[in-house]
Structure formats: structure tokens, C-alpha cells
Design a protein around this motif. Structure first.
Motif, PDB file in Angstrom:
ATOM      1  N   GLU A   1      -7.369  18.282  58.664  1.00 29.26           N
ATOM      2  CA  GLU A   1      -8.334  18.629  59.705  1.00 29.26           C
ATOM      3  C   GLU A   1      -9.697  18.007  59.428  1.00 29.26           C
ATOM      4  O   GLU A   1     -10.380  17.559  60.354  1.00 29.26           O
ATOM      5  N   GLU A   2     -10.099  17.989  58.172  1.00 27.14           N
ATOM      6  CA  GLU A   2     -11.411  17.451  57.817  1.00 27.14           C
ATOM      7  C   GLU A   2     -11.465  15.929  57.932  1.00 27.14           C
ATOM      8  O   GLU A   2     -12.521  15.326  57.768  1.00 27.14           O
ATOM      9  N   ALA A   3     -10.318  15.319  58.209  1.00 29.13           N
ATOM     10  CA  ALA A   3     -10.258  13.871  58.448  1.00 29.13           C
ATOM     11  C   ALA A   3      -9.684  13.602  59.832  1.00 29.13           C
ATOM     12  O   ALA A   3      -8.937  12.655  60.043  1.00 29.13           O
ATOM     13  N   SER A   4     -10.005  14.493  60.770  1.00 28.27           N
ATOM     14  CA  SER A   4      -9.655  14.366  62.200  1.00 28.27           C
ATOM     15  C   SER A   4      -8.256  14.821  62.569  1.00 28.27           C
ATOM     16  O   SER A   4      -7.887  14.775  63.743  1.00 28.27           O
ATOM     17  N   GLY A   5      -7.455  15.254  61.615  1.00 35.86           N
ATOM     18  CA  GLY A   5      -6.155  15.844  61.940  1.00 35.86           C
ATOM     19  C   GLY A   5      -5.141  14.903  62.552  1.00 35.86           C
ATOM     20  O   GLY A   5      -4.197  15.346  63.223  1.00 35.86           O
ATOM     21  N   LEU A   6      -5.282  13.614  62.318  1.00 34.21           N
ATOM     22  CA  LEU A   6      -4.417  12.637  62.983  1.00 34.21           C
ATOM     23  C   LEU A   6      -2.972  12.689  62.513  1.00 34.21           C
ATOM     24  O   LEU A   6      -2.047  12.466  63.298  1.00 34.21           O
ATOM     25  N   LYS A   7      -2.763  12.988  61.237  1.00 36.32           N
ATOM     26  CA  LYS A   7      -1.405  13.045  60.709  1.00 36.32           C
ATOM     27  C   LYS A   7      -0.855  14.467  60.650  1.00 36.32           C
ATOM     28  O   LYS A   7       0.336  14.665  60.444  1.00 36.32           O
ATOM     29  N   GLY A   8      -1.736  15.428  60.826  1.00 37.41           N
ATOM     30  CA  GLY A   8      -1.322  16.820  60.776  1.00 37.41           C
ATOM     31  C   GLY A   8      -1.221  17.425  62.161  1.00 37.41           C
ATOM     32  O   GLY A   8      -0.204  17.301  62.839  1.00 37.41           O
ATOM     33  N   ALA A   9      -2.295  18.076  62.618  1.00 42.90           N
ATOM     34  CA  ALA A   9      -2.263  18.822  63.876  1.00 42.90           C
ATOM     35  C   ALA A   9      -1.891  17.959  65.079  1.00 42.90           C
ATOM     36  O   ALA A   9      -1.175  18.419  65.975  1.00 42.90           O
ATOM     37  N   LYS A  10      -2.374  16.736  65.120  1.00 46.83           N
ATOM     38  CA  LYS A  10      -2.056  15.877  66.264  1.00 46.83           C
ATOM     39  C   LYS A  10      -0.555  15.635  66.372  1.00 46.83           C
ATOM     40  O   LYS A  10       0.023  15.712  67.465  1.00 46.83           O
ATOM     41  N   GLN A  11       0.083  15.370  65.223  1.00 48.40           N
ATOM     42  CA  GLN A  11       1.527  15.138  65.225  1.00 48.40           C
ATOM     43  C   GLN A  11       2.295  16.422  65.520  1.00 48.40           C
ATOM     44  O   GLN A  11       3.329  16.410  66.208  1.00 48.40           O
ATOM     45  N   MET A  12       1.791  17.553  65.013  1.00 48.41           N
ATOM     46  CA  MET A  12       2.458  18.826  65.252  1.00 48.41           C
ATOM     47  C   MET A  12       2.363  19.226  66.718  1.00 48.41           C
ATOM     48  O   MET A  12       3.324  19.732  67.311  1.00 48.41           O
ATOM     49  N   ALA A  13       1.216  18.982  67.334  1.00 46.16           N
ATOM     50  CA  ALA A  13       1.067  19.273  68.757  1.00 46.16           C
ATOM     51  C   ALA A  13       2.042  18.432  69.584  1.00 46.16           C
ATOM     52  O   ALA A  13       2.612  18.918  70.574  1.00 46.16           O
ATOM     53  N   GLN A  14       2.244  17.207  69.166  1.00 42.80           N
ATOM     54  CA  GLN A  14       3.183  16.336  69.881  1.00 42.80           C
ATOM     55  C   GLN A  14       4.602  16.876  69.787  1.00 42.80           C
ATOM     56  O   GLN A  14       5.372  16.798  70.752  1.00 42.80           O
ATOM     57  N   LEU A  15       4.965  17.448  68.627  1.00 40.80           N
ATOM     58  CA  LEU A  15       6.295  18.056  68.471  1.00 40.80           C
ATOM     59  C   LEU A  15       6.487  19.198  69.465  1.00 40.80           C
ATOM     60  O   LEU A  15       7.532  19.316  70.117  1.00 40.80           O
ATOM     61  N   PHE A  16       5.478  20.062  69.588  1.00 41.89           N
ATOM     62  CA  PHE A  16       5.561  21.165  70.542  1.00 41.89           C
ATOM     63  C   PHE A  16       5.691  20.624  71.967  1.00 41.89           C
ATOM     64  O   PHE A  16       6.449  21.156  72.785  1.00 41.89           O
ATOM     65  N   LYS A  17       4.945  19.560  72.255  1.00 45.92           N
ATOM     66  CA  LYS A  17       4.997  18.963  73.588  1.00 45.92           C
ATOM     67  C   LYS A  17       6.379  18.378  73.870  1.00 45.92           C
ATOM     68  O   LYS A  17       6.944  18.585  74.952  1.00 45.92           O
ATOM     69  N   ASP A  18       6.939  17.674  72.887  1.00 50.65           N
ATOM     70  CA  ASP A  18       8.270  17.079  73.043  1.00 50.65           C
ATOM     71  C   ASP A  18       9.337  18.152  73.252  1.00 50.65           C
ATOM     72  O   ASP A  18      10.322  17.934  73.967  1.00 50.65           O
ATOM     73  N   ARG A  19       9.132  19.305  72.629  1.00 47.36           N
ATOM     74  CA  ARG A  19      10.103  20.403  72.736  1.00 47.36           C
ATOM     75  C   ARG A  19       9.818  21.321  73.919  1.00 47.36           C
ATOM     76  O   ARG A  19      10.470  22.339  74.089  1.00 47.36           O
ATOM     77  N   LYS A  20       8.801  20.936  74.707  1.00 49.57           N
ATOM     78  CA  LYS A  20       8.421  21.685  75.909  1.00 49.57           C
ATOM     79  C   LYS A  20       8.105  23.149  75.609  1.00 49.57           C
ATOM     80  O   LYS A  20       8.484  24.060  76.357  1.00 49.57           O
ATOM     81  N   ILE A  21       7.405  23.358  74.496  1.00 45.68           N
ATOM     82  CA  ILE A  21       6.970  24.708  74.120  1.00 45.68           C
ATOM     83  C   ILE A  21       5.562  24.920  74.655  1.00 45.68           C
ATOM     84  O   ILE A  21       4.624  24.229  74.259  1.00 45.68           O
ATOM     85  N   SER A  22       5.427  25.858  75.566  1.00 49.23           N
ATOM     86  CA  SER A  22       4.134  26.142  76.189  1.00 49.23           C
ATOM     87  C   SER A  22       3.664  27.527  75.743  1.00 49.23           C
ATOM     88  O   SER A  22       4.171  28.548  76.227  1.00 49.23           O
ATOM     89  N   PRO A  23       2.717  27.607  74.817  1.00 48.04           N
ATOM     90  CA  PRO A  23       2.305  28.915  74.287  1.00 48.04           C
ATOM     91  C   PRO A  23       1.431  29.695  75.259  1.00 48.04           C
ATOM     92  O   PRO A  23       0.773  29.124  76.129  1.00 48.04           O
ATOM     93  N   ALA A  24       1.443  31.021  75.090  1.00 51.13           N
ATOM     94  CA  ALA A  24       0.550  31.881  75.868  1.00 51.13           C
ATOM     95  C   ALA A  24      -0.893  31.625  75.462  1.00 51.13           C
ATOM     96  O   ALA A  24      -1.794  31.615  76.299  1.00 51.13           O
TER      97      ALA A  24
END
Length: 482
Positions: A187-210
Motif C-alpha cells: 500500500e505504501e508503494a501504491s498497491g500495484l501488486k497487492g490491492a490492485k491485483q486483488m481487486a481485479q480478482l474480485f472483479k473477474d469473479r463478479k463479486i460485488s460487495p455490500a
């Protein structure tokens, strides 16, 4: 003339009437709740945070400097410390170091919730080490406070989340809906390999959180101008992030014969011009929401100004401009973070460089930032180059949605009489990458007026840390799936 004053008097009376009517009908948006009972926690949770801080999970802009063994050791510690969590929740690793823990709930149809924190921390500057009261990675306790990098940003939240989950599992609790714990590592280095990739996984799996809850807002006793009550500010949007590199070349010379203009002098002038010419004030939708929630809780005169912003906006802007946090809330901020020139004391350098970081109001683009800087500096000799693409977040959470109201209600149980308000988060977070999954991305950590994060003596009170565990416990336990 008499008629003029008569009409003027009527207009003033009407104006006063409108102002007073709007003030008295400016209703509170707070939710009445009782204070939650403190969890019966022993000091093992404190020991766990101390140990977590000792792992030097440092992020650098240069990924090659990252010590992956520190992260691996930290994750092994988590597995050993929270055995039920890692046994009963499914674990997925993203880019080896990012963690997603999936806790299956009773309903497979209800939208899940995502709780976020990050494993990494910023370095402790070598030049400031002698100013720390304790070693920055010791996790030492002093004056009932836990010291060290990550105590607030963001291992305090990460450990508090895991403590609450482990406790609920011990009690045999099953959540109403699926819960995902998302722990990025950069996160302290912009999250490009962490959160950004994890968000893409949720998007690919069509998981839409509340909703998604990440770091950002805080509990504060004094940072909201004009408010005398304790407030919790919850980020419903965040400012954008842009960085510009400035460079000027003017032939150098010997320091005994300085020219009228030098690279250092002209770059210094440019930096001063930027400092003296801030971006204009903007009262966007998110800031308006913030004022709608805090305004009714203000003393009468301030409340009157908040209720009649169409009339008192200049006064409100002046008040907010007096503090760093307030000023950053109402305009695009800019800060010179690097200034480089020269190699020797008797040589006037031929080149000077400066790096300026901008935290932009929603909707402000990189092109607009560059155009503003060019206009203010007004010196074509200075080259202006963007550093990367930056980010221009568009996500804004809806405060009328059930998710915000639930979060508001849960936060209100931390302390009786506390004010909860949506606001514009000033810093970037991993949560921004989840804005494509849901508009309901919130930024909040349940800790009061954090001290020392990204600076010297980062620390958290033991009592506040334990209350933070209680917050996540209540948030998970009482959530009713929609």
C-alpha cells in the motif's frame, strides 16, 4: 430616501428570517445508540501487536529493496497467532505476499463485505532515529502506549481485525454473509501488486460487495474546526494523487562570480510561487455532505453559518484554510517534497530539480494540475514532467445507503455522544481499487487522533487499540445481510 431605507429594512428582516429559519430547521443526522460494552480482553492482544511491529515489512518505491523474508515471517506469525482464523477461513495468496481470507457466511446470495488493512509500513528515516523515544521497530510500551512503525498505519487495524475474528470463531459465530479480509503488502508503494491485483480478482469473479472498509478516517477530538464534540470522520471518497517533476537548466559557474539568475534561485522562486498561490477553494459534494453532518452539532453561531452556506461560504473557507487538515479538505493541496541541486560548495550548479506532490479534489485531472502550475510559475524555462499517471478516483459512497448508516451506527457505539460524519479522505488508500466493485467504499480506522504515523514516535494507546478490536467485533457480529 425614506422608501429606500424602508425597503432595505424589509430585505434585511427577510434575510434574517431566512437565516434563522434555515438554522432552526438544520437537523442532526446522528443516530442515537448506547455505548457498546468493552470486550473482556487480556493483554495477549497487546503482545500480538508488539510482535507484529517487530517484523520490518517495509515498502519502498524501488521494489527491489523490499525484504520478502520479513513479510513471510510476519505471515507465519499470523498463522501461528490466529489458528482458528487460518484453519476455518480459506486463504488465497496474491503475488505471493498479498492475503485474501474468505469467511463463508450463512447466506450465499447476500452481498459480502470486505474488511481491509495492509501489512507494509514506511521506513523510519535514518536522520530521525535519535528522535524516537524507543526503537521504531521494537513494539515497546511506554506510558501505556505501543510504539513502532505500523502501530497506527496499518498493523494496528490488521491485528485488531484478526483479534476480533479469532474471538468470534472461538464463540462459534457464523456471519450472516461472506466476509473477506484483504491484506495488501505494498500500500505504501501504491498497491500495484497487492490491492490492485486483488481487486481485479474480485472483479473477474463478479463479486460485488455490500461495502468495503479500509483505513482512512479517524476519531478526533480537535481536528474538525468549530466542533467541540468528539467526531469520527468516515471517508466516502478520497483525493486524487499527482506528482510533477520540475527541472531548470541555467549554465553554472564558480561561486565567486554568481550570475543574476541561477538554476537554484529560479527553481526556488517557482516553489515559493506555488506555495503563495494555492488552488482555489472547492465545496464539492463530499465536502457538502461533511458540513451537513457536522454543522447541526456546532455551537449556534457556527451552526448558523453551516446552515446558510449560500451566504457564509467565504467565512467557512477562511476558517478551514487556517489548519492543514481543514485547508486540504477544501482545495487541491500541493507540497514540495524533493529539491535537488549542486554537488560542491563553491560550484553554482547548472541544473535544479524539484518534486511537487498534489492531492487533488475529486474531478481534477492531471492536465488541469499541469496547466495550473504552468500558469503560476510563468517561466517557460522550467520543464514540467508528470511522474507516472497518478490517480483520479471517481468513487463516492452514498450516505443514504444502508451500509453507511450501519457503519455510522456501529461507530457511534464506541463512545456515547460521538459525532459521525462522512468526509473526503485526504490520503490515498488501497480501498480506491475496489471502487469499480461498489460505490460503497469507506475509509475509517477506529483509533483517536493517531500520533506519529509516517513520522517520529508512531504509537497507539493500549486502551484505544482494545476498543478498536471491539469495533470490528461489533461490526462483524451485528451485520444483517441484505
Amino acid at each position: 430616501m425614506k422608501k429606500f431605507f424602508k425597503y432595505l429594512g424589509i430585505i434585511l428582516l427577510l434575510l434574517i428570517g431566512i437565516v434563522l429559519f434555515r438554522t432552526f430547521t438544520f437537523r442532526s443526522k446522528q443516530i442515537a445508540t448506547s455505548e457498546a460494552k468493552n470486550l473482556n480482553l487480556n493483554n495477549s492482544c497487546v503482545l500480538h501487536l508488539q510482535k507484529a511491529i517487530r517484523f520490518k515489512t517495509i515498502s519502498y518505491d524501488d521494489a527491489a529493496l523490499m525484504d520478502s523474508s520479513a513479510f513471510i515471517g510476519f505471515q507465519q506469525f499470523l498463522v501461528q497467532t490466529y489458528p482458528l482464523t487460518f484453519a476455518q477461513l480459506s486463504l488465497e495468496r496474491v503475488n505471493k505476499l498479498g492475503l485474501i481470507l474468505h469467511w463463508k457466511g450463512k447466506s450465499a446470495k447476500a452481498k459480502p463485505i470486505i474488511l481491509m488493512a495492509h501489512q507494509d509500513v514506511v521506513p523510519a528515516e535514518e536522520a530521525t532515529l535519535n528522535k524516537w523515544d524507543v526503537a521504531p521497530f521494537s513494539g515497546a510500551i511506554k506510558n501505556n502506549m505501543i510504539y513502532g512503525r505500523g502501530a497506527i498505519d496499518d498493523k494496528g487495524s490488521l491485528i485488531a481485525i484478526l483479534e476480533s475474528v479469532e474471538l468470534l470463531l472461538k464463540q462459534g459465530f457464523i456471519p450472516e454473509t461472506d466476509i473477506y479480509l484483504v491484506f495488501g503488502h505494498d500500500e505504501e508503494a501504491s498497491g500495484l501488486k497487492g490491492a490492485k491485483q486483488m481487486a481485479q480478482l474480485f472483479k473477474d469473479r463478479k463479486i460485488s460487495p455490500a461495502f468495503v472498509l479500509d483505513e482512512g478516517g479517524i476519531i478526533t477530538e480537535y481536528k474538525v474546526p468549530g466542533l467541540t464534540k468528539t467526531a469520527s470522520v468516515v471517508g466516502i471518497a478520497e483525493k486524487g494523487y499527482q506528482t510533477l517533476n520540475l527541472k531548470i537548466n541555467i549554465p553554472g559557474s564558480h561561486s565567486s562570480m554568481p550570475e543574476k539568475e541561477t538554476a537554484i534561485d529560479e527553481m526556488a522562486k517557482a516553489v515559493v510561487k506555488l506555495k503563495e498561490n494555492p488552488f482555489p477553494v472547492e465545496f464539492g459534494t463530499t465536502v457538502q455532505n461533511f458540513l451537513d453532518y457536522v454543522g447541526p452539532e456546532m455551537p449556534f453561531v457556527t451552526k448558523m453559518a453551516m446552515a446558510n452556506r449560500w451566504l457564509f461560504n467565504p467565512i467557512i473557507a477562511n476558517t478551514y484554510s487556517k489548519t492543514a487538515a481543514g485547508n486540504a479538505t477544501i482545495r487541491t493541496s500541493m507540497a514540495t517534497t524533493l529539491f535537488n541541486a549542486g554537488v560542491k560548495e563553491n560550484i553554482i550548479p547548472g541544473e535544479a530539480q524539484a518534486t511537487v506532490n498534489f492531492r487533488t479534489q475529486p474531478g481534477t485531472t492531471q492536465k488541469e494540475v499541469i496547466a495550473y502550475v504552468k500558469k503560476v510559475i510563468a517561466d517557460d524555462r522550467i520543464q514540467i514532467t508528470p511522474k507516472g499517471e497518478g490517480n483520479e478516483p471517481k468513487q463516492v459512497a452514498n450516505v443514504d445507503d444502508d451500509s453507511f448508516q450501519y457503519l455510522q451506527k456501529t461507530i457511534s457505539t464506541i463512545k456515547k455522544g460521538m459525532i459521525v460524519a462522512p468526509y473526503l479522505a485526504l490520503g490515498a488508500s488501497d480501498g480506491r481499487y475496489f471502487g469499480e466493485l461498489t460505490s460503497q467504499v469507506f475509509r475509517f480506522i477506529p483509533f483517536p487522533d493517531p500520533e506519529g504515523f509516517h513520522g517520529v514516535n508512531e504509537r497507539i494507546k493500549i486502551e484505544d487499540f482494545k476498543k478498536g478490536i471491539g469495533f470490528y467485533y461489533e461490526l462483524i457480529k451485528n451485520y444483517e445481510a441484505k
